[in-house]
Design a protein around this motif. Structure first.
Motif, short mmCIF file in Angstrom:
data_model
loop_
_atom_site.label_atom_id
_atom_site.label_comp_id
_atom_site.label_asym_id
_atom_site.label_seq_id
_atom_site.Cartn_x
_atom_site.Cartn_y
_atom_site.Cartn_z
N LEU A 183 -36.47 54.82 1.45
CA LEU A 183 -37.76 54.72 0.74
C LEU A 183 -38.88 54.30 1.70
O LEU A 183 -39.99 54.80 1.61
CB LEU A 183 -37.65 53.72 -0.42
N ALA A 184 -38.56 53.39 2.62
CA ALA A 184 -39.56 52.98 3.60
C ALA A 184 -39.96 54.17 4.48
O ALA A 184 -41.14 54.39 4.75
CB ALA A 184 -39.03 51.84 4.47
N GLU A 185 -38.97 54.97 4.89
CA GLU A 185 -39.28 56.14 5.71
C GLU A 185 -40.10 57.16 4.93
O GLU A 185 -41.02 57.77 5.46
CB GLU A 185 -37.99 56.80 6.22
N TYR A 186 -39.74 57.32 3.68
CA TYR A 186 -40.42 58.31 2.85
C TYR A 186 -41.88 57.92 2.60
O TYR A 186 -42.75 58.77 2.49
CB TYR A 186 -39.66 58.47 1.53
N VAL A 190 -41.88 57.94 10.07
CA VAL A 190 -42.25 59.11 10.86
C VAL A 190 -42.25 60.40 10.04
O VAL A 190 -42.98 61.33 10.35
CB VAL A 190 -41.30 59.35 12.06
N ALA A 191 -41.39 60.44 9.00
CA ALA A 191 -41.30 61.66 8.19
C ALA A 191 -41.88 61.42 6.80
O ALA A 191 -41.46 62.05 5.83
CB ALA A 191 -39.84 62.11 8.09
N ALA A 192 -42.83 60.50 6.71
CA ALA A 192 -43.40 60.13 5.41
C ALA A 192 -43.85 61.37 4.64
O ALA A 192 -44.47 62.27 5.20
CB ALA A 192 -44.57 59.18 5.60
N GLY A 193 -43.49 61.41 3.38
CA GLY A 193 -43.92 62.52 2.53
C GLY A 193 -42.99 63.71 2.54
O GLY A 193 -43.16 64.63 1.75
N THR A 194 -41.97 63.71 3.42
CA THR A 194 -40.99 64.81 3.43
C THR A 194 -40.07 64.65 2.22
O THR A 194 -39.31 63.68 2.17
CB THR A 194 -40.13 64.77 4.72
N SER A 212 -34.09 63.36 -2.22
CA SER A 212 -33.92 64.77 -2.55
C SER A 212 -34.98 65.15 -3.58
O SER A 212 -35.09 64.52 -4.63
CB SER A 212 -32.51 64.98 -3.12
N GLY A 213 -35.78 66.14 -3.25
CA GLY A 213 -36.87 66.52 -4.15
C GLY A 213 -37.83 65.38 -4.42
O GLY A 213 -38.39 65.25 -5.50
N PRO A 319 -31.40 68.80 3.84
CA PRO A 319 -32.62 68.03 4.15
C PRO A 319 -33.44 68.71 5.24
O PRO A 319 -32.90 69.50 6.02
CB PRO A 319 -32.06 66.70 4.66
N ARG A 320 -34.73 68.40 5.29
CA ARG A 320 -35.57 68.92 6.37
C ARG A 320 -35.51 68.02 7.60
O ARG A 320 -35.74 68.45 8.72
CB ARG A 320 -37.03 69.03 5.90
N VAL A 321 -35.22 66.75 7.33
CA VAL A 321 -35.23 65.77 8.41
C VAL A 321 -34.07 64.81 8.22
O VAL A 321 -33.77 64.41 7.09
CB VAL A 321 -36.57 64.97 8.38
N ILE A 322 -33.40 64.47 9.33
CA ILE A 322 -32.46 63.34 9.31
C ILE A 322 -33.08 62.26 10.18
O ILE A 322 -33.25 62.45 11.40
CB ILE A 322 -31.07 63.75 9.85
#
Ligand SMILES: [Zn+2]
Length: 400
Positions: A183-186, A190-194, A212-213, A319-322
Motif C-alpha cells: 500500500l505504501a508503494e502504491y 516508485v511505482a505509485a499509482g500502478t 490487483s486492479g 503485474p506490471r511491476v514487481i
C-alpha cells in the motif's frame, strides 16, 4: 470533500463546489464542520490570475491530527508517524532481536516504542487517530491477532489486545507487513499509482503484497501473498515454516548471509549482539569490495531465483511491476538485470507480459510507512471519527 482536498491539494470554496458538484452552502457547512474537527484549515490567498475578489483556500490541516505505523520484524522495530497531509514526523528504527526474544519481551519492547512515539506526537500537538502494527506473518485483521509468524516464532498472539494498555484509547490494528508495504508503494513509492503491482519484502522472510486492479488482494481468509513459501525446490533447504524448499530459503536475507557470509548467518549463537539489517549488509558490501568471490556468487544465485519465483507471480497475477523491498533494493545493481532476464525466459506471455522489476526507495521503512498511511486513510474515509475541538481552540484562520 476531505478526500478531494487530499488528492487535489488546496482549493477555494468556489473551486470545491464547481469540481465536486456540491452546492456552495453545503461546501461552506462541511468546511465549518471539518474545521471544527481540526481536519482542514483556511490559509492564504488564492493564486493570482483568478477573476474577482481574492479568496482564501482550504487545505488539509497538518497540525492537529496524526497517525502512527509500526513494524516489528526479525531484527528491528520501525516507527513511522504521519500527519493528515501525509507529512512524515517520525521515521526511526531500532535494532531488536525479535527472533531471539520471547513474545512477552517483544510485546513489552513494542509497547515501549508505542508510548514513546505517542508522547512525541502529542508534544508536536497532534491527536493520534490510529495505530497500525505490521507483522511478518498471517494476521486476523478483524481481531488484531497474529495467527502465525514463523520467523518471529509467534502463534496466536493477540497483538492489538496486548498493546491496548500502551495505546488506549487509540485503536490498534494489525496487518501483514507486505500488505502494508504494498500500500505504501502504491500510494507513495516508485511505482505509485500502478494498479497491478507486487511488492516483495526482502527480509529474512519474503512476503508479497499484491495490488490487483488498484486493490489489495487479501484472499478468502486474508492469507494471500505468502509468496515466500511457494514450494520451488522439493530438494531444497528447510524453511522457518518447517517445510522444505520454500522460495524464501532461496532469496531471503538469511539465504544471502548463509551463502555470502556464513560466519554472520542468522541463528548462529556466536553471531554477537543483534544488529540492524543494514549492518549485516554493510559487512557483505565490505567483503564484496575486498573481492570475496562468495558474495558475487551468492547474489547471482539469488537473482536467478528471484527471476524464477517472479515468473510464477507474473504467470499468476500479470503485474506490471514487481517492487523489490528490503535488502533486494540495496543490491538492486546486482539483482535486477539477471532476475529480469529469467523473467523473460520463463513467463509464458513473454514480452507481452511487460513486467519490470524495480527497486523500492522506501527500503526497510515501507511497512511502517504503509501502516501509518492506512491509519490516515481511515480518517479520510470517516472524518467523524475525529472529535470536535473545544470551541475556544478552534482557529478560524491560521496564517502559514
Ligand atoms: Zn516456508
Amino acid at each position: 470533500m476531505l478526500r478531494y482536498l487530499n488528492t487535489r491539494g488546496p482549493a477555494s470554496r468556489a473551486a470545491i463546489a464547481a469540481e465536486t458538484g456540491l452546492n456552495k452552502t453545503t461546501v461552506s457547512s462541511l468546511i465549518s464542520e471539518l474545521q471544527a474537527r481540526g481536519l482542514v484549515v483556511e490559509t492564504g490567498l488564492r493564486q493570482a490570475g483568478a477573476v474577482g475578489r481574492p479568496g482564501r483556500v482550504i487545505s488539509l490541516d497538518g497540525a492537529t491530527v496524526g497517525a502512527l505505523g509500526l513494524e516489528i520484524n526479525v531484527d528491528y522495530i520501525a516507527t513511522h508517524g504521519l500527519d493528515l497531509t501525509g507529512r512524515t514526523l517520525i521515521d526511526r528504527r531500532i535494532g531488536f532481536d525479535a527472533m531471539g526474544s520471547d513474545v512477552d519481551r517483544s510485546l513489552e519492547r513494542l509497547a515501549g516504542v508505542v508510548r514513546e512515539a505517542l508522547a512525541d506526537l502529542a508534544a508536536a500537538g497532534l491527536r493520534v487517530m490510529g495505530i497500525t502494527v505490521a507483522v511478518p506473518g498471517l494476521v486476523n485483521v478483524e481481531t488484531g491477532t497474529v495467527l502465525y509468524a514463523p520467523n518471529l516464532g509467534w502463534r496466536d498472539v493477540p497483538v492489538a489486545q496486548r498493546l491496548a494498555a500502551a495505546s488506549a484509547p487509540i485503536p490498534v490494528r494489525v496487518d501483514n507487513d507486505a500488505n502494508l508495504a504494498a500500500l505504501a508503494e502504491y500510494t507513495a513509492g516508485v511505482a505509485a499509482g500502478t494498479p497491478d503491482l507486487v511488492y516483495l519484502t526482502g527480509e529474512v522472510g519474503v512476503g508479497g503484497g499484491i495490488i490487483s486492479g488498484g486493490r489489495l488482494l487479501r484472499g478468502g481468509d486474508g492469507f494471500a501473498g505468502e509468496v515466500g513459501h511457494l514450494p520451488v525446490d522439493p530438494n531444497g533447504d528447510r524453511c522457518g515454516c518447517g517445510r522444505t524448499g520454500c522460495w524464501e530459503t532461496k532469496v531471503g536475507l538469511a539465504a544471502l548471509l548463509r551463502m555470502a557470509a556464513p560466519d554472520h548467518a542468522y541463528g548462529r549463537p556466536d553471531s554477537g549482539p543483534v544488529r540492524a539489517p543494514e549492518e549485516r549488509l554493510t559487512e557483505i558490501e565490505r567483503r564484496q569490495a575486498a573481492g570475496d568471490p562468495r558474495v558475487e556468487q551468492a547474489l547471482r544465485e539469488i537473482a536467478r531465483w528471484l527471476g524464477i519465483g517472479g515468473a510464477i507471480l507474473v504467470n499468476l497475477l500479470n503485474p506490471r511491476v514487481i517492487v523489490l523491498g528490503g535488502y533486494f533494493a540495496r543490491f538492486r545493481g546486482h539483482l535486477i538485470a539477471e532476475a529480469q532476464a529469467q523473467l523473460g525466459r520463463l513467463v509464458v506471455a513473454g514480452p507481452d507480459a511487460r513486467c519490470q522489476f524495480v527497486a523500492s526507495e522506501l527500503d526497510f521503512r515501507a511497512a511502517a510507512h504503509g501502516a501509518a498511511h492506512v491509519a490516515v486513510e481511515r480518517v479520510l474515509a470517516d472524518p467523524t471519527m475525529v472529535a470536535m475541538l473545544p470551541a475556544k481552540s478552534q482557529p478560524t484562520w491560521r496564517r502559514r
